[in-house]
Design a protein around this motif. Structure first.
Motif, PDB file in Angstrom:
ATOM      1  N   ARG A   1      -9.450  11.231   8.490  1.00 29.58           N
ATOM      2  CA  ARG A   1      -8.862  12.515   8.135  1.00 29.58           C
ATOM      3  C   ARG A   1      -8.364  13.155   9.427  1.00 29.58           C
ATOM      4  O   ARG A   1      -8.978  13.000  10.481  1.00 29.58           O
TER       5      ARG A   1
ATOM      6  N   ASP B   1      -4.262  13.180   6.374  1.00 29.17           N
ATOM      7  CA  ASP B   1      -4.792  11.923   6.898  1.00 29.17           C
ATOM      8  C   ASP B   1      -4.055  11.513   8.158  1.00 29.17           C
ATOM      9  O   ASP B   1      -2.868  11.794   8.315  1.00 29.17           O
TER      10      ASP B   1
ATOM     11  N   ALA C   1      -8.158  12.079 -10.484  1.00 34.02           N
ATOM     12  CA  ALA C   1      -6.751  11.666 -10.608  1.00 34.02           C
ATOM     13  C   ALA C   1      -6.654  10.138 -10.652  1.00 34.02           C
ATOM     14  O   ALA C   1      -5.849   9.570 -11.397  1.00 34.02           O
ATOM     15  N   TYR C   2      -7.495   9.488  -9.858  1.00 35.88           N
ATOM     16  CA  TYR C   2      -7.495   8.016  -9.821  1.00 35.88           C
ATOM     17  C   TYR C   2      -7.833   7.450 -11.211  1.00 35.88           C
ATOM     18  O   TYR C   2      -7.110   6.589 -11.733  1.00 35.88           O
TER      19      TYR C   2
ATOM     20  N   GLY D   1      -4.129   7.103  -2.521  1.00 31.77           N
ATOM     21  CA  GLY D   1      -3.574   8.119  -3.391  1.00 31.77           C
ATOM     22  C   GLY D   1      -4.290   9.422  -3.125  1.00 31.77           C
ATOM     23  O   GLY D   1      -5.211   9.476  -2.315  1.00 31.77           O
ATOM     24  N   SER D   2      -3.874  10.481  -3.798  1.00 34.63           N
ATOM     25  CA  SER D   2      -4.594  11.747  -3.683  1.00 34.63           C
ATOM     26  C   SER D   2      -4.375  12.565  -4.945  1.00 34.63           C
ATOM     27  O   SER D   2      -3.442  12.308  -5.714  1.00 34.63           O
ATOM     28  N   THR D   3      -5.251  13.535  -5.141  1.00 37.51           N
ATOM     29  CA  THR D   3      -5.139  14.443  -6.277  1.00 37.51           C
ATOM     30  C   THR D   3      -3.782  15.138  -6.249  1.00 37.51           C
ATOM     31  O   THR D   3      -3.141  15.307  -7.279  1.00 37.51           O
TER      32      THR D   3
ATOM     33  N   ASP E   1      -5.919  -2.655  -2.131  1.00 41.25           N
ATOM     34  CA  ASP E   1      -6.239  -1.321  -1.641  1.00 41.25           C
ATOM     35  C   ASP E   1      -4.959  -0.488  -1.639  1.00 41.25           C
ATOM     36  O   ASP E   1      -3.874  -1.003  -1.331  1.00 41.25           O
ATOM     37  N   GLY E   2      -5.079   0.793  -2.003  1.00 46.66           N
ATOM     38  CA  GLY E   2      -3.947   1.707  -1.953  1.00 46.66           C
ATOM     39  C   GLY E   2      -4.463   3.110  -1.744  1.00 46.66           C
ATOM     40  O   GLY E   2      -5.575   3.430  -2.164  1.00 46.66           O
TER      41      GLY E   2
ATOM     42  N   ALA F   1      -9.364   2.259  -4.301  1.00 51.51           N
ATOM     43  CA  ALA F   1      -8.791   3.467  -3.684  1.00 51.51           C
ATOM     44  C   ALA F   1      -9.912   4.468  -3.502  1.00 51.51           C
ATOM     45  O   ALA F   1     -11.052   4.201  -3.861  1.00 51.51           O
ATOM     46  N   GLY F   2      -9.565   5.618  -2.942  1.00 55.81           N
ATOM     47  CA  GLY F   2     -10.557   6.674  -2.736  1.00 55.81           C
ATOM     48  C   GLY F   2     -10.983   6.732  -1.288  1.00 55.81           C
ATOM     49  O   GLY F   2     -11.130   7.802  -0.714  1.00 55.81           O
ATOM     50  N   GLU F   3     -11.236   5.597  -0.696  1.00 52.85           N
ATOM     51  CA  GLU F   3     -11.469   5.480   0.744  1.00 52.85           C
ATOM     52  C   GLU F   3     -11.007   4.082   1.130  1.00 52.85           C
ATOM     53  O   GLU F   3     -10.754   3.249   0.262  1.00 52.85           O
ATOM     54  N   ALA F   4     -10.891   3.859   2.428  1.00 53.02           N
ATOM     55  CA  ALA F   4     -10.351   2.576   2.870  1.00 53.02           C
ATOM     56  C   ALA F   4     -11.287   1.423   2.502  1.00 53.02           C
ATOM     57  O   ALA F   4     -12.510   1.547   2.609  1.00 53.02           O
TER      58      ALA F   4
ATOM     59  N   LYS G   1     -16.923  10.969  -0.801  1.00 50.38           N
ATOM     60  CA  LYS G   1     -16.380  10.866   0.555  1.00 50.38           C
ATOM     61  C   LYS G   1     -17.360  11.482   1.550  1.00 50.38           C
ATOM     62  O   LYS G   1     -17.911  12.555   1.305  1.00 50.38           O
TER      63      LYS G   1
END
Ligand code: 3UK
Length: 513
Positions: free
Chosen positions: A409, A394, A219-220, A315-317, A312-313, A290-293, A503
């Motif tokens: 998580r 999260d 998605a990213y 998001g999610s699927t 940094d931001g 994105a994806g992880e911190a 992840k």
């Protein structure tokens, strides 16, 4: 800014056809190592593909599974399917036969299209699947392919009418346990994320050239590398190779993107490579993570070395793209930033009460780009899609200024001595130690049944494990964190278990001895 969608709205018309009306037919839309494609050629290819899918018998709502590399065929298939009323489902191209077998059957797809590079796993998966799609084709390459068949099709096609709320495409979400689940996205979702995040948060415009290290099937990557550039009439640069420091730097030098989208591990590897390489990064105006911190330390070193900002931001699927983000003039290193316009968030405690500033809890969000449901997973839909709200899974806290800080998580959070403890916070401290390359922290019951943090560590090249190093790491943590936040036990390993999207799978470490 409320976005309105006319009756009969098919989203392909605003992402593809609109550019012809706006005079961009001759402008380059997509650049790859094998050539450029203009907006005019893109619109024609999408129409040819829509005609091909209809000729092959695809009807409204039927799924087209795509195991397709980042290439112009990905664009033709994705938008061609949408324009024809079918539902494209881009799949991770790095999966194995049994994963494809599951998804082919789960989606009950009418068509399966794949790049020849992935033929071995996809064909083996198809052979194992109880469901057989009526159309199976390679996207491009030798022989009878989608690309070869497009030439015989008309370059005109009237979009199948749809509504903003109709199902449009799916993305499988891997999750940390269990089978992947198909997140069902609507026609309006790409418009919402492109406008609120792409335009109003990143400030993307027609002159931007987008390069995403994350592939289009994520998605990213789908937003970064396809929907945002097409929404603003900009240009997308595609890399048909693994994103390494070398391949990404070479792509930046050759195609001169203005926006770069990466993940923290890639930025860390690029920083390491920049100790000996001096690529020309002057075309870039902004980087995104994105994806992880993104650890504050990586952001600091990147700014120091390149002069560029990384936003940094999170998001999610399920949300489709980023809903909380830092901005160039509004950034707190180490945080995920503030709400993106068009989204709301609340942080809940164990009794579902909103938490005050500074107190961690479960992050729930709301916005017009979130998935309608998971395909045929009523239980998972019920715990994730809460009416108009989406349970992110999260744990976050929000400070007095509205900046959100990632704590882990929800299912990875630890109660140590009765106090919530974020594994991520301990990991962030550990990786600041020069001997540590990667770290994962999980909880484990001690002899008395009390949970204590333990660390799994990949050491930097050449550093040997020792009890002296363990003692040093404990001192290091205690000097940075609250006194109870240090690992009581260490495991030194060659690598950490990770999902296909990179992840860390902490649940695997918890069951390991
Ligand atoms: C985690 C983050 C801390 C978080 C994604 C941007 O990663 C994306 O989607 P996935 O479905 O995973 C979602 C989960 O990943 N996460 C993502 N970004 C951050 N944690 N800081 C971050 N900046 O656990 C989230 O629930 O693979 C990222 C755009 C679209 C995406 N799909």
């Amino acid at each position: 800014g409320v976005l309105t969608f006319p009756d009969g709205f098919n989203v392909a018309t605003v992402f593809i056809d609109r550019h012809l009306a706006e005079g961009r037919a001759g402008k380059v839309a997509v650049r790859t190592a094998s050539g450029d494609t203009t907006y005019g050629e893109l619109a024609a290819g999408v129409n040819r593909c829509a005609n091909l899918l209809v000729a092959l018998g695809l009807s409204r709502g039927e799924r087209v599974l795509m195991v397709v590399k980042d290439s112009i065929e990905f664009f033709y298939l994705f938008w061609g399917a949408i324009k024809a009323g079918a539902v494209p489902v881009p799949l991770n191209t790095m999966l194995r036969a049994k994963d494809y077998a599951f998804m082919i059957a789960n989606a009950e797809c009418a068509a399966l299209v794949y790049s020849p590079e992935f033929a071995a796993e996809v064909e083996a998966g198809l052979a194992q699947s109880p469901h057989q799609p009526s159309v199976v084709l390679r996207a491009a390459g030798e022989g009878d392919t989608v690309a070869a068949r497009l030439a015989a099709q008309s370059d005109r096609f009237d979009a199948v009418p749809a509504s903003a709320e109709d199902d449009c495409f799916w993305l499988y979400s891997s999750g940390s346990t269990g089978n992947p689940k198909g997140a069902v996205h609507r026609h309006r979702d790409m418009v919402v994320s492109s406008e609120f995040y792409g335009v109003r948060t990143l400030g993307a415009g027609e002159d931007d050239v987008f390069f995403s290290a994350a592939k289009l099937f994520f998605a990213y990557g789908l937003g970064n590398g396809m929907t945002f550039p097409l929404w603003v009439g900009g240009t997308a640069v595609l890399l048909d190779a693994r994103p390494t420091p070398e391949s990404t730097f070479a792509t930046i030098e050759r195609f001169r993107p203005t926006l770069f989208f990466g993940v923290p591990t890639l930025y860390a590897a690029q920083l390491h490579a920049l100790e000996s390489a001096t690529p020309d990064l002057t075309a870039l105006r902004l980087c995104v993570s994105a994806g992880e911190a993104l650890p504050a330390d990586i952001l600091r070193r990147w700014r120091e070395r390149t002069g560029l900002m990384i936003l940094d931001g999170i998001g999610s699927t399920e949300a489709l793209h980023i809903f909380i983000s830092n901005r160039v003039d509004d950034c707190k290193p180490g945080s995920s930033g503030r709400l993106v316009e068009g989204y709301e968030a609340v942080i809940l405690d164990e009794a579902d009460r909103p938490q005050p500033a500074g107190e961690p809890g479960r992050l729930i969000i709301k916005g017009l780009s979130t998935a309608r449901c998971y395909w045929r997973s009523p239980e998972k839909t019920e715990t994730t899609m809460l009416g108009e709200w989406l349970n992110t899974g999260d744990t976050y806290y929000c400070d007095e200024d509205g900046f959100f800080f990632y704590c882990g998580r929800s299912d990875d959070m630890l109660k140590v001595g009765g106090i919530w403890c974020s594994p991520f916070e301990i990991e962030a401290a550990l990786i600041e130690h020069p001997s540590v390359l990667e770290a994962a922290v999980v909880g484990r019951s001690d002899g008395e049944g009390l949970v204590k943090p333990e660390a799994w560590i990949v050491l930097a090249g050449g550093v040997p494990a020792s009890t002296a190093l363990e003692a040093d790491l404990v001192v290091h943590c205690k000097s940075r964190l609250a006194p109870y936040k240090f690992p009581r036990k260490f495991h030194f390993v060659d690598e950490l278990p990770k999902t296909a999207t990179g992840k860390i799978q902490r649940f695997r470490l918890r069951i390991e001895e």
